[in-house]
Motif scaffolding. Structure first.
Motif, PDB file in Angstrom:
ATOM      1  N   THR A 138       0.815  -1.211   0.000  1.00  0.00           N
ATOM      2  CA  THR A 138       0.000   0.000   0.000  1.00  0.00           C
ATOM      3  C   THR A 138       0.851   1.266   0.000  1.00  0.00           C
ATOM      4  O   THR A 138       1.867   1.343   0.697  1.00  0.00           O
ATOM      5  N   LEU A 139       0.410   2.251  -0.770  1.00  0.00           N
ATOM      6  CA  LEU A 139       1.031   3.571  -0.810  1.00  0.00           C
ATOM      7  C   LEU A 139       0.059   4.558  -0.171  1.00  0.00           C
ATOM      8  O   LEU A 139      -1.131   4.555  -0.487  1.00  0.00           O
ATOM      9  N   ILE A 191       3.666   9.362  -8.129  1.00  0.00           N
ATOM     10  CA  ILE A 191       2.743   8.271  -7.787  1.00  0.00           C
ATOM     11  C   ILE A 191       2.919   7.081  -8.716  1.00  0.00           C
ATOM     12  O   ILE A 191       3.097   5.933  -8.271  1.00  0.00           O
ATOM     13  N   VAL A 195       4.382   3.382  -7.661  1.00  0.00           N
ATOM     14  CA  VAL A 195       3.546   2.185  -7.777  1.00  0.00           C
ATOM     15  C   VAL A 195       4.280   1.099  -8.557  1.00  0.00           C
ATOM     16  O   VAL A 195       4.275  -0.081  -8.167  1.00  0.00           O
ATOM     17  N   ILE A 200       3.003  -1.669  -5.922  1.00  0.00           N
ATOM     18  CA  ILE A 200       1.870  -1.261  -5.089  1.00  0.00           C
ATOM     19  C   ILE A 200       0.570  -1.774  -5.701  1.00  0.00           C
ATOM     20  O   ILE A 200       0.350  -1.674  -6.913  1.00  0.00           O
ATOM     21  N   ILE A 203      -3.781   2.117  -3.009  1.00  0.00           N
ATOM     22  CA  ILE A 203      -3.402   3.484  -2.657  1.00  0.00           C
ATOM     23  C   ILE A 203      -4.452   4.032  -1.702  1.00  0.00           C
ATOM     24  O   ILE A 203      -5.654   3.904  -1.951  1.00  0.00           O
ATOM     25  N   CYS A 222      -3.930   8.677  -9.632  1.00  0.00           N
ATOM     26  CA  CYS A 222      -3.879   7.319  -9.069  1.00  0.00           C
ATOM     27  C   CYS A 222      -4.540   6.308  -9.997  1.00  0.00           C
ATOM     28  O   CYS A 222      -4.080   5.164 -10.111  1.00  0.00           O
ATOM     29  N   VAL A 229      -7.950   2.506  -5.342  1.00  0.00           N
ATOM     30  CA  VAL A 229      -7.832   3.770  -4.618  1.00  0.00           C
ATOM     31  C   VAL A 229      -8.916   3.845  -3.543  1.00  0.00           C
ATOM     32  O   VAL A 229     -10.095   3.591  -3.816  1.00  0.00           O
TER      33      VAL A 229
END
Length: 605
Positions: A138-139, A191, A195, A200, A203, A222, A229
């Motif tokens: 996860t970011l 971003i 990712v 990732i 988010i 995103c 997201v």
């Protein structure tokens, strides 16, 4: 482990540390008194007793050490320092001197062992017990207070499927630093790179203060990554423990309107609703039920829920009773607004001060195929309800209209425009203030495009859009309902209120965003253009050219020109003869009448 077992274990470990620390300190300091001296024994006993007393005072045995932070360290510091201070005071009274060197070493060992033991447990759990494993990489976008809180809770809670690996934040002063053990890798322009680099899959946007326009921009960025997201709950709810991080919600389409929701003047609404009798037609529908929910906040004396469908009225009644209890008298009326006699009977019985008329047919294609039903419900039903309100002495009547009533090309839009004409004409000869409220498409309402898109995505697509250039104005159900309530407060009589909904949204963009927010690629689901349906326009208007006026009478409120011609004779003719006409004739007559240049005062909210 139970609380009692945990308490005994911690007290036992602390007891060993306390005795060990003072005796080792004595040995290290090469003290003049022996390990078996009376002074050392009394010092050890005093330190032992004081430690447990201050540990109780500062709740060292009640803290969850896997969440230990600076506050827990401060509690340990106070307990250890005060225990040592009292021990030195006892030494001075008993032996006539204080063994500073011994007590300094004792304090240091005490702090290192008591604090180190607890923080080592947290570090062990963070590194080994809660390692990422099968959790989703996860970011977190936003390295402020909310983002830091979310990161810590995610790392410390093994029951949450997300595990944070890094932050993204536009604040350049945070770049290349670590927060909560996670690196801040750059601004939103990083971003997609992040990712890809960290693989990732999820988010989390953790910036509660974001304006809708900024949120839209970040979500768009995103969505290009293919990661799912989500948005955190309200920061205050997280801090107060009302919700947890595993209750993060998906980004909703209403988050992407590109503007903040319109907030209206609740105080003026309160003045005419509180303590009043209020009737809502179509109370079981999407807009009607939300109007009822928002009315309940203002504590009317009596709230009458009128609708044709018994199930929907029962549902909103039960929901409201669970919220307001007996504080508001709730009355349900199962009635058809086409039943003129019953509408008059209901108005005479309850004598409402305010009527919100939300009952209507609203589906454009269905009304094209059944124009006579549009006349019966939208025109005759409105006429019945309005005239019954006039006869019963209602103070304010608010009708729900639509942007499709402007230069209408559909039967539904024409029927709503004619309904506006009827209440405008009635306002000129009644003590009741009659007003209408115009707004665009309502996100999430029954039969609206969003539920349809979601269902098509659930089935694997494709999502059907009528035309690539079609645009619409959008608002949320709460916004629409607040506007209706505000209209009643602003009503002087005869106005048509219009919400300033910002820029119109392309339907194809809406579909694209919804596909991506659902975790799919555009190629997986696909968009299919089905062609415009009968009665549809490529774009909707909020005002026609004769209704536009530049005079500003209040922030975001404008008043239009005031001219009104008399078409009631033609309306009466249509109502008397439509049942004998062919459907094509009905369509033609409605559209001809509705497109006459007929204007009245308009207020844009």
């Amino acid at each position: 482990m139970s609380y009692s077992k945990r308490l005994i274990l911690l007290m036992g470990i602390d007891s060993v540390i306390v005795i060990f620390a003072i005796y080792v300190s004595n040995y290290v300091a090469s003290s003049s008194f022996s390990p078996f001296s009376y002074t050392l024994a009394v010092s050890a006993a005093t330190l032992f007793t004081c430690h447990h007393l201050f540990a109780y005072r500062y709740k060292l045995y009640k803290k969850v050490w896997r969440y230990a932070s600076v506050m827990e360290l401060l509690s340990i510091f106070k307990a250890v320092t005060f225990s040592a201070a009292i021990t030195m005071l006892v030494q001075g009274l008993l032996a006539g001197q204080i063994y500073w060197k011994i007590m300094l070493i004792t304090w240091m060992m005490h702090m290192i062992l008591i604090g180190g033991l607890r923080f080592s447990w947290r570090m062990y759990r963070d590194k080994f017990v809660h390692r990422i494993g099968n959790r989703k990489r996860t970011l977190i976008v936003g390295a402020g207070s909310a983002g830091t809180l979310v990161a810590r809770q995610l790392m410390q809670n093994p029951d949450v499927e997300l595990y944070p690996l890094a932050f993204i934040d536009d604040d350049e002063t945070k770049h290349r630093f670590e927060i909560a053990g996670l690196p801040v890798l750059g601004g939103r322009d990083k971003i997609r790179e992040t990712v890809d680099k960290l693989s990732i899959t999820n988010i989390v946007i953790a910036i509660p203060s974001l304006k809708k326009r900024e949120l839209n921009e970040i979500v768009q960025e995103c969505s290009r990554t293919g990661a799912k997201v989500q948005i955190i709950p309200m920061f205050e709810d997280l801090v107060e423990g009302k919700v947890s991080v595993n209750e993060m919600r998906d980004v909703q389409v209403e988050d992407l309107l590109g503007r903040d929701p319109v907030e209206l003047d609740t105080e003026s609404i309160r003045k005419y609703i509180t303590g009043s009798t209020v009737l809502v037609t179509g109370a079981g529908g999407s807009i009607g039920s939300e109007i009822c929910r928002q009315l309940a906040v203002f504590s009317p004396r009596k709230l009458i829920l009128l609708g044709h469908g018994e199930n929907s009225i029962y549902t909103i009644e039960m929901e409201l009773r669970s919220i307001v209890g007996d504080s508001i008298e709730l009355i349900t009326e199962i009635a058809d607004i086409q039943d003129r006699a019953k509408m008059f009977r209901i108005m005479r019985m309850h004598k409402p001060r305010v009527v919100f008329h939300a009952a209507a047919h609203k589906h454009v294609p269905l009304m094209e195929r059944n124009p006579e039903e549009s006349i019966k419900n939208n025109i005759i039903g409105t006429k019945n309800t309005a005239e019954a309100s006039h006869e019963a002495g209602v103070e304010t009547f608010v009708m729900i209209s639509t942007d499709k009533a402007v230069n209408p090309t559909s039967v539904m839009g024409a029927s709503k425009r004619i309904a506006e004409m009827i209440i405008q004409e009635l306002d000129g000869r009644s003590r009741t203030r009659f007003v209408a409220v115009r707004f665009g498409n309502v996100l999430g309402s029954r039969g609206s495009v969003i539920p349809l898109f979601k269902e098509q995505i659930r089935k694997g697509g494709p999502v059907t859009v009528t035309h690539p250039d079609m645009v619409r104005y959008f608002m949320t159900i709460p916004e629409a309902s607040r506007l209706v309530l505000q209209a009643g407060a602003l009503a002087r009589g005869g106005e048509i209120f219009v919400l300033d909904m910002g820029k119109p949204v392309k339907i194809v963009d809406l579909a694209t965003n919804l596909i991506k927010l659902s975790g799919y690629d555009l190629d997986e689901i696909g968009i299919q253009f089905s062609g415009m349906r009968p009665g549809e326009k490529l774009f909707e208007e909020l005002l026609n050219e004769n209704e536009v006026h530049e005079e500003q009478v209040h922030p975001k409120i404008y008043i239009g020109k005031a001219t009104l011609s008399d078409e009631m004779a033609e309306i009466t003719e249509i109502l008397q003869h439509y049942e004998k006409w062919d459907r094509l004739v009905i369509q033609d007559r409605l559209l001809q009448l509705a497109n006459r240049k007929q204007t009245k005062k308009l207020i844009v909210v």
